[in-house]
Design a protein around this motif. Structure first.
Motif, PDB file in Angstrom:
ATOM      1  N   UNK A   1     -39.460  20.519  -4.056  1.00  0.00           N
ATOM      2  CA  UNK A   1     -39.467  19.573  -2.965  1.00  0.00           C
ATOM      3  C   UNK A   1     -39.221  19.912  -1.770  1.00  0.00           C
ATOM      4  N   UNK A   2     -39.722  19.428  -0.829  1.00  0.00           N
ATOM      5  CA  UNK A   2     -39.608  19.759   0.779  1.00  0.00           C
ATOM      6  C   UNK A   2     -39.081  18.333   1.508  1.00  0.00           C
ATOM      7  N   UNK A   3     -37.983  18.470   2.261  1.00  0.00           N
ATOM      8  CA  UNK A   3     -37.202  17.472   2.952  1.00  0.00           C
ATOM      9  C   UNK A   3     -37.513  17.493   4.229  1.00  0.00           C
ATOM     10  N   UNK A   4     -38.027  18.541   5.056  1.00  0.00           N
ATOM     11  CA  UNK A   4     -37.989  18.669   6.471  1.00  0.00           C
ATOM     12  C   UNK A   4     -38.374  17.394   7.261  1.00  0.00           C
ATOM     13  N   UNK A   5     -37.761  17.065   8.518  1.00  0.00           N
ATOM     14  CA  UNK A   5     -38.367  16.262   9.169  1.00  0.00           C
ATOM     15  C   UNK A   5     -38.757  16.947  10.600  1.00  0.00           C
ATOM     16  N   UNK A   6     -39.921  16.924  11.252  1.00  0.00           N
ATOM     17  CA  UNK A   6     -40.407  17.560  12.269  1.00  0.00           C
ATOM     18  C   UNK A   6     -41.591  17.004  13.217  1.00  0.00           C
ATOM     19  N   UNK A   7     -41.379  16.958  14.654  1.00  0.00           N
ATOM     20  CA  UNK A   7     -42.381  16.920  15.116  1.00  0.00           C
ATOM     21  C   UNK A   7     -43.312  17.977  15.605  1.00  0.00           C
ATOM     22  N   UNK A   8     -44.361  17.762  15.470  1.00  0.00           N
ATOM     23  CA  UNK A   8     -45.327  19.116  15.452  1.00  0.00           C
ATOM     24  C   UNK A   8     -46.412  19.074  16.732  1.00  0.00           C
TER      25      UNK A   8
ATOM     26  N   UNK B   1     -36.712   5.361  11.069  1.00  0.00           N
ATOM     27  CA  UNK B   1     -35.317   5.949  11.656  1.00  0.00           C
ATOM     28  C   UNK B   1     -35.493   7.412  11.468  1.00  0.00           C
ATOM     29  N   UNK B   2     -36.184   7.964  10.597  1.00  0.00           N
ATOM     30  CA  UNK B   2     -36.257   9.493  10.721  1.00  0.00           C
ATOM     31  C   UNK B   2     -36.847   9.933  12.051  1.00  0.00           C
ATOM     32  N   UNK B   3     -37.954   9.417  12.295  1.00  0.00           N
ATOM     33  CA  UNK B   3     -38.611   9.622  13.458  1.00  0.00           C
ATOM     34  C   UNK B   3     -37.875   9.314  14.753  1.00  0.00           C
TER      35      UNK B   3
ATOM     36  N   UNK C   1     -43.067  25.028  18.445  1.00  0.00           N
ATOM     37  CA  UNK C   1     -43.123  25.394  16.941  1.00  0.00           C
ATOM     38  C   UNK C   1     -41.681  25.937  16.561  1.00  0.00           C
ATOM     39  N   UNK C   2     -41.012  26.518  17.404  1.00  0.00           N
ATOM     40  CA  UNK C   2     -39.493  27.014  17.182  1.00  0.00           C
ATOM     41  C   UNK C   2     -38.569  25.752  17.171  1.00  0.00           C
ATOM     42  N   UNK C   3     -38.726  24.560  18.037  1.00  0.00           N
ATOM     43  CA  UNK C   3     -37.967  23.292  17.983  1.00  0.00           C
ATOM     44  C   UNK C   3     -38.324  22.864  16.627  1.00  0.00           C
ATOM     45  N   UNK C   4     -39.401  22.810  16.051  1.00  0.00           N
ATOM     46  CA  UNK C   4     -39.911  22.217  15.069  1.00  0.00           C
ATOM     47  C   UNK C   4     -39.229  22.584  13.781  1.00  0.00           C
ATOM     48  N   UNK C   5     -38.777  23.874  13.656  1.00  0.00           N
ATOM     49  CA  UNK C   5     -38.365  24.728  12.400  1.00  0.00           C
ATOM     50  C   UNK C   5     -36.982  24.987  12.689  1.00  0.00           C
ATOM     51  N   UNK C   6     -36.446  24.979  13.757  1.00  0.00           N
ATOM     52  CA  UNK C   6     -34.688  25.353  14.139  1.00  0.00           C
ATOM     53  C   UNK C   6     -34.050  24.491  14.747  1.00  0.00           C
TER      54      UNK C   6
ATOM     55  N   UNK D   1     -43.955  15.419  10.725  1.00  0.00           N
ATOM     56  CA  UNK D   1     -43.715  15.763   9.282  1.00  0.00           C
ATOM     57  C   UNK D   1     -42.576  14.857   8.785  1.00  0.00           C
ATOM     58  N   UNK D   2     -42.670  14.187   7.677  1.00  0.00           N
ATOM     59  CA  UNK D   2     -41.482  13.736   7.006  1.00  0.00           C
ATOM     60  C   UNK D   2     -41.378  14.123   5.605  1.00  0.00           C
ATOM     61  N   UNK D   3     -40.562  15.046   5.369  1.00  0.00           N
ATOM     62  CA  UNK D   3     -40.721  15.405   3.941  1.00  0.00           C
ATOM     63  C   UNK D   3     -41.912  16.220   3.774  1.00  0.00           C
ATOM     64  N   UNK D   4     -42.822  16.031   2.858  1.00  0.00           N
ATOM     65  CA  UNK D   4     -44.130  16.639   2.500  1.00  0.00           C
ATOM     66  C   UNK D   4     -45.233  15.992   3.143  1.00  0.00           C
ATOM     67  N   UNK D   5     -45.145  15.014   4.076  1.00  0.00           N
ATOM     68  CA  UNK D   5     -46.334  14.163   4.342  1.00  0.00           C
ATOM     69  C   UNK D   5     -46.248  13.909   5.904  1.00  0.00           C
ATOM     70  N   UNK D   6     -47.355  13.775   6.630  1.00  0.00           N
ATOM     71  CA  UNK D   6     -47.530  13.412   8.029  1.00  0.00           C
ATOM     72  C   UNK D   6     -47.552  11.925   8.025  1.00  0.00           C
TER      73      UNK D   6
END
Length: 403
Positions: free
Chosen positions: A278-285, A364-366, A58-63, A327-332
Motif C-alpha cells: 500500500x502507498x499512502x503519500x499525499x503530494x502535489x506534483x 481535506x487531503x488536498x 519534486x523535493x517538496x513533493x517527497x520531503x 497524488x492521493x495514496x496510489x491515485x491522482x
C-alpha cells in the motif's frame, strides 16, 4: 516463465521507486535532498515561476517543507554537489553523472542525429566562437548578456542572439558548463576546468555503450518497472541505442522482463524494486515531476491524461495554465491550477478539478497539502477561486482547517 504484474502492483512499484512509499522526514535538509537526487537520478529545470520553478517542487513533493536555500547551495553554491546539462531536458544531476553524458557532448560536437544544427553553427561561426571562449577564459564565468562581443545596431547589441546561441552550443558540446545561475535564473557559463571538481575532471570517460547502460540502470531504478520507451525517455536516448542497451541489460540479468496487465508493451522490472502492499503519500506534483513527465507512462500508470496547457490559448484550456496533479495514496485524484501571488502573500487556486478516483477525503487531503505548500513558499494563506467541480468542496475544507 515471465512474471505477470497487475496494474495496481506496477503502480505501487513505480511510486515506491520514486520515493512516495516512505514517510517524509521531520526536518529535511541537505542530506535528504541528495537522497532524492540519488533516487531520481536527474531533476528537470524549467524557468516558469508561476508557483515555483519546477526543480524545487519534486523535493517538496517527497520531503515536504525543506529549506529552498539548501537546494540552491547544492546546485549553484560555491562548492556545488550537482551539475547542469541536457539530460532529460535541461536538468540537474550528481557530479558522478557527468562522465556518463560525454558521449552526448561528442554527438553534439560532431552533429550526430538531432545535433546537426549545433555542429553546423560551431563550424560556420568559428571566429565568433573563439572570441566567446577567449572572453570567458579572460574574465571568468559570464552570462550571455555579459558577453561583450558583437556590434551595436539599431535593435540593440548585434550578436546577442548569436552570442546566446554560441554559448548554448558550447554548453551542449561540453566546451562550456553552467557555473551558476543569476537571481533572474539566467545561466552563467564557465570553463569546465574552472568549474567542475577535480573528481569530475579526472574521471575516465566510459565507452558509449557502457555509459548508456549505466544511464538506463539509473532510469530503471528510478521507475521500478518500465517499458523500453519509458526507459528511453528518462535520459532522452535514441530508439536504436535504447533498444540495444536494454537487450544487453536483460541478457546480463540486470533487467527482468515482466508483463503488466493492461499495458500494451513489454515491461522490465528492476531487480531491487520494492513491492509495497500500500502507498499512502499525499503530494502535489509539478507538471515536470519525474513521476509524470512522460505523459504516455502517466496515462498508463494512473489512467489520467496529463497535458501542459501553458501554450494553449486561455479559452481552450481544460484545467488551467500551470496545473499540478494531486497524488492521493496510489491515485491522482485532483488537479489544481496554482499561482503564487507573492505581493499579496496568497497561494491562488485558480481552478480545481476532481478526477474519477477522487474520494470524499480528497478535498481535506488536498487542502492540507496546499496549506503546507503556501507556508513553504512564504505565503500567508490559500485562496480558492470558484472554478472547477472541486472548488466548493476544497474551499469548505480550507474553511474547516482555518478555524
Amino acid at each position: 516463465m515471465t512474471e505477470t504484474l497487475s496494474a495496481a502492483q506496477a503502480r505501487r512499484i513505480a511510486l515506491a521507486a520514486q520515493g512516495f512509499a516512505q514517510s517524509r522526514p521531520e526536518a529535511p535538509g541537505r542530506r535528504d535532498l541528495m537522497k532524492v537526487v540519488d533516487r531520481l537520478g536527474v531533476i528537470q529545470i524549467d524557468s516558469v515561476n508561476v508557483v515555483s520553478r519546477t526543480h524545487y517542487l519534486p523535493f517538496f513533493s517527497r520531503l515536504g517543507a525543506y529549506p529552498r536555500e539548501a537546494l540552491e547551495d547544492l546546485a549553484w553554491g560555491k562548492k556545488p554537489a550537482l551539475f547542469e546539462y541536457w539530460m532529460h531536458e535541461a536538468s540537474l544531476s550528481a557530479h558522478s553523472t557527468q562522465p556518463l553524458m560525454r558521449w552526448r557532448m561528442d554527438d553534439a560536437a560532431e552533429g550526430v542525429g538531432v545535433w546537426k544544427g549545433v555542429a553546423r553553427f560551431l563550424r560556420t561561426h568559428r571566429d565568433f566562437i573563439d572570441k566567446a571562449m577567449d572572453e570567458i577564459a579572460r574574465r571568468g564565468p559570464l552570462s550571455a548578456s555579459e558577453l561583450e562581443i558583437g556590434e551595436k545596431g539599431a535593435g540593440g547589441w548585434w550578436g546577442w542572439s548569436e552570442g546566446k546561441r554560441a554559448l548554448e552550443c558550447l554548453f551542449w558540446t561540453g566546451e562550456l558548463t553552467a557555473a551558476t545561475r543569476r537571481s533572474t535564473f539566467e545561466r552563467v557559463y564557465g570553463l569546465p576546468d574552472k568549474v567542475h571538481p577535480k573528481s569530475v575532471r579526472e574521471a575516465p570517460t566510459p565507452p558509449r555503450a557502457e555509459a548508456q547502460r549505466e544511464l538506463l540502470r539509473m532510469a530503471a531504478r528510478a521507475m521500478g518497472v518500465a517499458t523500453e520507451r519509458d526507459l528511453r525517455d528518462y535520459f532522452r536516448m535514441s530508439p536504436a541505442d535504447s533498444k540495444a542497451r536494454v537487450a544487453e541489460l536483460v541478457e546480463a540479468g540486470e533487467l527482468t522482463p515482466v508483463t503488466v496487465k493492461g499495458w500494451d508493451q513489454p515491461a522490465y522490472l528492476h531487480p531491487a524494486a520494492r513491492r509495497p502492499r500500500k502507498v499512502t503519500a499525499n503530494a502535489l506534483l509539478s507538471p515536470f515531476d519525474n513521476l509524470i513527465w512522460f505523459r504516455e507512462r502517466t496515462e498508463r500508470l494512473f489512467g489520467v491524461r496529463v497535458r501542459l496547457e501553458i501554450y494553449t490559448p486561455a479559452h481552450k484550456r481544460t484545467h488551467g495554465y500551470y496545473v499540478l496533479p494531486f497524488l492521493e495514496g496510489e491515485a491522482i485524484t485532483a488537479r489544481v491550477d496554482l499561482k503564487a501571488d507573492r505581493k499579496a502573500g496568497v497561494l491562488l487556486v485558480q481552478a480545481s478539478h476532481a478526477e474519477p478516483e477522487a474520494t470524499p477525503e480528497t478535498p481535506a487531503a488536498l487542502a492540507a497539502e496546499l496549506q503546507l505548500m503556501a507556508a513553504w513558499l512564504g505565503l500567508n494563506q490559500v485562496r480558492v477561486i470558484d472554478k472547477g467541480d472541486l472548488a466548493e468542496a476544497l474551499e469548505n475544507a480550507l474553511q474547516v482547517t482555518r478555524v
